[in-house]
Motif scaffolding. Sequence first.
Motif, PDB file in Angstrom:
ATOM      1  N   THR A 194     -41.408  -1.952  20.903  1.00  0.00           N
ATOM      2  CA  THR A 194     -42.818  -2.302  20.656  1.00  0.00           C
ATOM      3  C   THR A 194     -43.133  -3.696  21.193  1.00  0.00           C
ATOM      4  O   THR A 194     -44.276  -3.987  21.543  1.00  0.00           O
ATOM      5  CB  THR A 194     -43.146  -2.245  19.150  1.00  0.00           C
ATOM      6  OG1 THR A 194     -42.220  -3.093  18.460  1.00  0.00           O
ATOM      7  CG2 THR A 194     -43.059  -0.837  18.613  1.00  0.00           C
ATOM      8  N   LEU A 195     -42.118  -4.552  21.257  1.00  0.00           N
ATOM      9  CA  LEU A 195     -42.336  -5.890  21.807  1.00  0.00           C
ATOM     10  C   LEU A 195     -42.765  -5.799  23.263  1.00  0.00           C
ATOM     11  O   LEU A 195     -43.673  -6.497  23.713  1.00  0.00           O
ATOM     12  CB  LEU A 195     -41.056  -6.718  21.711  1.00  0.00           C
ATOM     13  CG  LEU A 195     -40.732  -7.347  20.371  1.00  0.00           C
ATOM     14  CD1 LEU A 195     -39.387  -8.038  20.435  1.00  0.00           C
ATOM     15  CD2 LEU A 195     -41.818  -8.338  19.972  1.00  0.00           C
ATOM     16  N   ARG A 196     -42.102  -4.901  23.996  1.00  0.00           N
ATOM     17  CA  ARG A 196     -42.448  -4.726  25.412  1.00  0.00           C
ATOM     18  C   ARG A 196     -43.841  -4.127  25.540  1.00  0.00           C
ATOM     19  O   ARG A 196     -44.622  -4.523  26.392  1.00  0.00           O
ATOM     20  CB  ARG A 196     -41.452  -3.792  26.092  1.00  0.00           C
ATOM     21  CG  ARG A 196     -40.059  -4.371  26.197  1.00  0.00           C
ATOM     22  CD  ARG A 196     -39.190  -3.306  26.813  1.00  0.00           C
ATOM     23  NE  ARG A 196     -37.774  -3.584  26.645  1.00  0.00           N
ATOM     24  CZ  ARG A 196     -36.988  -3.990  27.642  1.00  0.00           C
ATOM     25  NH1 ARG A 196     -37.473  -4.189  28.831  1.00  0.00           N
ATOM     26  NH2 ARG A 196     -35.711  -4.200  27.418  1.00  0.00           N
ATOM     27  N   GLU A 197     -44.130  -3.155  24.686  1.00  0.00           N
ATOM     28  CA  GLU A 197     -45.461  -2.538  24.686  1.00  0.00           C
ATOM     29  C   GLU A 197     -46.520  -3.619  24.516  1.00  0.00           C
ATOM     30  O   GLU A 197     -47.497  -3.700  25.263  1.00  0.00           O
ATOM     31  CB  GLU A 197     -45.577  -1.532  23.529  1.00  0.00           C
ATOM     32  CG  GLU A 197     -44.699  -0.299  23.645  1.00  0.00           C
ATOM     33  CD  GLU A 197     -45.130   0.635  24.752  1.00  0.00           C
ATOM     34  OE1 GLU A 197     -46.248   0.471  25.265  1.00  0.00           O
ATOM     35  OE2 GLU A 197     -44.325   1.519  25.117  1.00  0.00           O
ATOM     36  N   ALA A 198     -46.301  -4.462  23.500  1.00  0.00           N
ATOM     37  CA  ALA A 198     -47.277  -5.495  23.189  1.00  0.00           C
ATOM     38  C   ALA A 198     -47.486  -6.419  24.374  1.00  0.00           C
ATOM     39  O   ALA A 198     -48.612  -6.757  24.737  1.00  0.00           O
ATOM     40  CB  ALA A 198     -46.830  -6.283  21.964  1.00  0.00           C
ATOM     41  N   ALA A 199     -46.360  -6.799  25.015  1.00  0.00           N
ATOM     42  CA  ALA A 199     -46.453  -7.696  26.162  1.00  0.00           C
ATOM     43  C   ALA A 199     -47.224  -7.025  27.292  1.00  0.00           C
ATOM     44  O   ALA A 199     -48.025  -7.650  27.979  1.00  0.00           O
ATOM     45  CB  ALA A 199     -45.058  -8.090  26.627  1.00  0.00           C
ATOM     46  N   THR A 209     -42.522 -10.489  31.051  1.00  0.00           N
ATOM     47  CA  THR A 209     -42.051  -9.835  29.833  1.00  0.00           C
ATOM     48  C   THR A 209     -40.585 -10.143  29.605  1.00  0.00           C
ATOM     49  O   THR A 209     -40.175 -10.472  28.495  1.00  0.00           O
ATOM     50  CB  THR A 209     -42.228  -8.311  29.937  1.00  0.00           C
ATOM     51  OG1 THR A 209     -43.549  -8.059  30.371  1.00  0.00           O
ATOM     52  CG2 THR A 209     -41.985  -7.632  28.610  1.00  0.00           C
ATOM     53  N   PHE A 210     -39.810 -10.072  30.699  1.00  0.00           N
ATOM     54  CA  PHE A 210     -38.380 -10.304  30.518  1.00  0.00           C
ATOM     55  C   PHE A 210     -38.102 -11.738  30.084  1.00  0.00           C
ATOM     56  O   PHE A 210     -37.421 -11.972  29.097  1.00  0.00           O
ATOM     57  CB  PHE A 210     -37.604  -9.983  31.802  1.00  0.00           C
ATOM     58  CG  PHE A 210     -36.130 -10.199  31.642  1.00  0.00           C
ATOM     59  CD1 PHE A 210     -35.368  -9.298  30.919  1.00  0.00           C
ATOM     60  CD2 PHE A 210     -35.514 -11.330  32.152  1.00  0.00           C
ATOM     61  CE1 PHE A 210     -34.008  -9.509  30.718  1.00  0.00           C
ATOM     62  CE2 PHE A 210     -34.156 -11.543  31.958  1.00  0.00           C
ATOM     63  CZ  PHE A 210     -33.415 -10.633  31.242  1.00  0.00           C
TER      64      PHE A 210
END
Lengths: 298, 310
Positions: A194-199, A209-210
Amino acid sequence: MARRAKYKGIDHLTPVDRVVVGLMIAVPTILVLWLVWVPAIGSVLLSFTNWDGIGPISAAKNVGLRNYHDVLTIYPPFVPALQHNLIWLAVMFLFATPVGMFLAVLLDREVRGSRVYQTAIYLPVVLSLALVGFIWQLIYSRDQGLINAVTGGSIDWYGDQRYNLWAALIASSWRHVGYIMLLYLAGLKGVDPTLREAAKVDGASERQTFFRVVFPVMFPINIIVLVVTVIESLRAFDLVWVINKGRNGLELISTLVTSNIVGEASRIGFGSALATFMLVISSIFIVLYLRIVMREQR
Amino acid sequence: MTAASEAPQTAAPRSRNPLSSRRPQGVGQQKGNRGIQIFLAVVALIWIFPVGYALLNSFRNYAYTAKHGYLSFGGFTLDNYRNAWQQADFSHTMLNSAYITIPAVLLTLFLSCCVAFVVSRFSFKFNLALLGMFTAANLLPPQALLIPVYRMFRAIQVPFWFSDSGTLLNSYWGLILVNVAFQTGFCAFVLSNYMKTLPRELYESAVVDGAGVLRQFFQLTLPLCRPPLAALATLEVTWIYNEFFWATVLLQSGDKFPVTSSINNLRGQFFTDNNLVAAGSVVIALPTLIIFFVLQKQFVAGLTLGATKG
């Protein structure tokens, strides 16, 4: 029977159980104290003495810091060994680790065949470092090596002290990259998707993102990789020992300690000062490691 | 939780359900993927190359490669394996490796189960410090402990039925004990993490049923710890089999060397014949390669068990 069934709390122990628990903890503790911690303290204590290893240890005299002084001033291989260890660390840290991390990030995208690529890259991890040295000999050897066969050169890559450290570092990196890649792959799987989704929703590019989201979240993995790299670089030994026993351009602290004791050289105090040096550096990083991994135990 | 049980769970839904995938597959994405795929394939080929090259040349005749060079093709033979096996005395050194590796791995796993069980089941004041002492022991540089260990082993007299050298130096048991002392820390740490996840109620009901500590350990805890034990066993066999430093310095007579340290002798003898060296390397690597390909999942799980708690 009724007495036995009465529940007295989980940690309540009968006298027999007390003995069993005591033994379960005492035997391994004694073994580790005896073969790891007592020797560690022993090395430190011996480094302040002039024991020659021949007479009884009671004959040893305290000589203060003289061994350390001697190591620094009248022992020519020490400074090169220190430099080689630092170069080793720098290459593992600045080259092998980023390559491993980069490959992990690519493999984490699960493109077709990524299992196969993954397997190929971490295959060297199952080989011993001594064997790694051997396998690369087939590429480096002066008369029969692949490099000279292709280029028509006549460089002895393991023998020539201008090149041998770098040749060993390539072989060592070959193995280290796979190990680091594996650690990061496991770390990346643990990152909350979900962290990646949010980003992504916030419009961050993959690179952003990374570096801004994923990398900081992997903080514990980063520390573990740092510690593993430092410690592995400090105790690098096998590869260099099979090449030429750590001489002629391949001196490392670990090989100096070994050559000072094996073969009855009997420079006990001297070798111990070198050993203490290794202990001090590694303990800094061990403490760092324990702080990270023990944090979640509380 | 540990990575061993977590990884399959997190990985599976990602690939099965395209909607929940982190990166939706667009046309542009496909193209990027192909670039990455080619790059990864090239890197994988480079990585596999040294092993493949060793394998290839291990089957080639020395006279043929000497005449035609290593860039030629042909001269295939099995003689290198036969010669390496005989000249390096592999049937003997493989057995030595087994004498050292099998007891060392079993002892390491048993003792670390004991430590992990006590640390995770009972609370003392020094629980964490104790675990720390074990874990740190695994990370110390072995060379820094060499002098005292070497001296102690040389000074300790043991009966001749126990070691034919009369001391712990130059004996299988000395080497086994050192390996166990070093590896117990890592295994205890991993196992204690795992044991902490076992439900407390299980033990409470066992206690109510009158099970003593030994029964709780052997009949309840150990069977439940099969997954991390399998992973650790795979990893420890590889590590202890590959162990080089202690074997080199603590065993002095060639007849006790395990196979990994005996390669040092191998090269001295056959310095000029790299094809023979290649065959020897393949033979030495074979046990770990077999473990790796058969138990790959356990091996990888083991390597990442200690590291992925974040």
